[in-house]
Design an enzyme around this catalytic site. Structure first.
Site, mmCIF file in Angstrom:
data_model
loop_
_atom_site.group_PDB
_atom_site.id
_atom_site.type_symbol
_atom_site.label_atom_id
_atom_site.label_comp_id
_atom_site.label_asym_id
_atom_site.label_seq_id
_atom_site.Cartn_x
_atom_site.Cartn_y
_atom_site.Cartn_z
ATOM 1 N N LEU A 160 0.845 -1.199 0.000
ATOM 2 C CA LEU A 160 0.000 0.000 0.000
ATOM 3 C C LEU A 160 0.876 1.243 0.000
ATOM 4 O O LEU A 160 1.825 1.315 0.773
ATOM 5 C CB LEU A 160 -0.886 0.056 1.260
ATOM 6 C CG LEU A 160 -2.120 -0.821 1.365
ATOM 7 C CD1 LEU A 160 -2.736 -0.645 2.750
ATOM 8 C CD2 LEU A 160 -3.137 -0.472 0.296
ATOM 9 N N HIS A 161 0.550 2.213 -0.862
ATOM 10 C CA HIS A 161 1.286 3.474 -0.785
ATOM 11 C C HIS A 161 0.532 4.655 -1.385
ATOM 12 O O HIS A 161 0.922 5.793 -1.192
ATOM 13 C CB HIS A 161 2.639 3.342 -1.491
ATOM 14 C CG HIS A 161 2.537 3.326 -2.991
ATOM 15 N ND1 HIS A 161 2.176 2.211 -3.701
ATOM 16 C CD2 HIS A 161 2.738 4.303 -3.901
ATOM 17 C CE1 HIS A 161 2.165 2.495 -4.984
ATOM 18 N NE2 HIS A 161 2.501 3.757 -5.153
ATOM 19 N N ARG A 162 -0.563 4.424 -2.118
ATOM 20 C CA ARG A 162 -1.208 5.534 -2.821
ATOM 21 C C ARG A 162 -1.940 6.457 -1.857
ATOM 22 O O ARG A 162 -2.559 5.998 -0.886
ATOM 23 C CB ARG A 162 -2.170 5.004 -3.887
ATOM 24 C CG ARG A 162 -1.432 4.287 -5.000
ATOM 25 C CD ARG A 162 -2.219 4.190 -6.272
ATOM 26 N NE ARG A 162 -1.404 3.535 -7.288
ATOM 27 C CZ ARG A 162 -0.639 4.161 -8.167
ATOM 28 N NH1 ARG A 162 -0.590 5.482 -8.158
ATOM 29 N NH2 ARG A 162 0.070 3.489 -9.052
#
Length: 380
Positions: A216-218
């Protein structure tokens, strides 16, 4: 002004997604005896990870490093442009080759186009149709000023033609990301070794070797506390049924700490790891029962591996991974996420096929076109 040694093509990388695409292109240029140099803009901010990318992917070390570093989109783009202009003046290549959709891609393409240097865009024509994504803006603008556009799947041509781009400049060659994956598959680090190296107790992952991978990073997922809290609750529930391995992006780690959610993850059967190298991630993905991600590249990699992928986004610039591959979009809706996870556990998840030209030879096709383009450019 004196120039560096002869260079026809100046290849540009800036951030992690670029590294995985440039290796096959550089090798193919070398085999074709096309003089090329590599510029690293320094957009990726982790020097240790940079070192790993070049070593793991067997990419030649950059001839030039602009050392821009991490900053806001506007400042970073401007810094790359200012520093890259001097490089172009010194090297005087016939063209630059950019990959993907990061800030370095559009920044270097703009400088080259304004100075009359050819622009070659690898992975052109991808569209999410969501202009709130900075990457989408970078894609559209880079394609507009490119002389050669190489696409990973046929529908990308429709996007480009609809935007007024001459179809004669567009070439369907396949996916260099998959070139890298196939080239390195035999070197992938076994998942057990990755967990042991991170000092993670592997007993929880020994039930038939079944596990899932999470990334996850957005901003749409990690920058808003209510969204992040809902996702964490769902992921903890999933992990109680299928242990998860979670290489943690620095941005996501900061948000988890800021929102007070880090302890919830660590109390669940979730192996939280530092950012993983390419070979470690490849080993984790290839043996996973499912991958949960908001990454663009991992949608493609899981499709090529035949691993079910649940994408935590409302849209994707890689629709072929849905139409033909193993990918399904769920956004950040807990109900859709749990329904898709249940489908994986009960029925094995979505079955797909490998798209055309995702065969490990995309870079060879790219360089054949580039060689012909250079030959005709010399005559004109």
């Amino acid at each position: 002004m004196p120039t560096d040694s002869q260079c026809d093509i100046l290849c540009v990388v800036g951030a992690r997604p670029n590294f995985m695409k440039i290796g096959p292109v550089m090798r193919s240029l070398q085999r074709a005896d096309i003089p090329a140099q590599l510029v690293h803009t320094g957009q990726h901010y982790d020097p240790a990870m940079n070192e790993r990318f070049f070593t793991d992917l067997q990419i030649p070390y950059p001839d030039i490093n602009l050392e821009v570093g991490s900053c806001s989109h506007a400042v970073q783009t401007a810094e790359v442009m200012m520093r890259f202009e001097g490089v172009l003046d010194r090297v005087q290549p016939r063209a630059i080759l950019v990959v993907g959709d990061v800030n370095s891609t559009i920044a270097c393409a703009l400088v080259a186009a304004k100075k009359g240097v050819g622009v070659i865009h690898v992975e052109a024509g991808l569209r999410s149709f969501d202009r709130s994504m900075p990457e989408e803006v970078n894609r559209v603008l880079t394609d507009q000023i490119s002389d050669l556009l190489f696409i990973t799947e046929r529908h990308a041509r429709d996007n480009l033609v609809r935007e007024g781009i001459d179809p004669d400049r567009v070439h369907f060659v396949g996916n260099v990301m998959i070139d890298t994956q196939l080239y390195n598959l035999g070197r992938a680090v076994p998942w057990e070794e990755t967990l042991r190296a991170a000092e993670v107790e592997t007993d929880a992952f020994s039930g038939g070797g079944a596990y899932g991978v999470l990334t996850l990073h957005r901003p749409s997922n990690v920058d808003h506390a209510p969204v992040m809290e809902r996702l964490v609750d769902s992921l903890v529930a999933i992990a109680r049924e299928l242990p998860l391995v979670f290489p943690l992006h620095p941005r996501t780690q900061a948000r988890l700490q800021g929102f007070g959610l880090e302890s919830a993850l660590r109390e669940a059967p979730i192996a939280v790891l530092p950012p993983a190298g390419y070979l470690e991630m490849l080993g984790l993905m290839k043996d996973a029962r499912v991958v949960l991600t908001d990454s663009g590249g991992m949608q493609e990699e899981t499709t090529a591996l035949g691993v079910p992928c649940i994408t935590l986004r409302e849209n994707t610039e890689r629709p072929i991974t849905i139409d033909e591959g193993t990918n399904i979009l769920v956004g950040n809706d807990p109900q859709r996420l749990m329904e898709s996870f249940r489908e994986v556990m009960d029925h094995g998840g979505k079955q797909g096929r490998i798209p055309q030209y995702w065969d490990g030879n995309a870079a060879e096709r790219i360089v054949a076109v580039v060689a012909d383009w250079l030959k005709h450019a010399r005559k004109s």
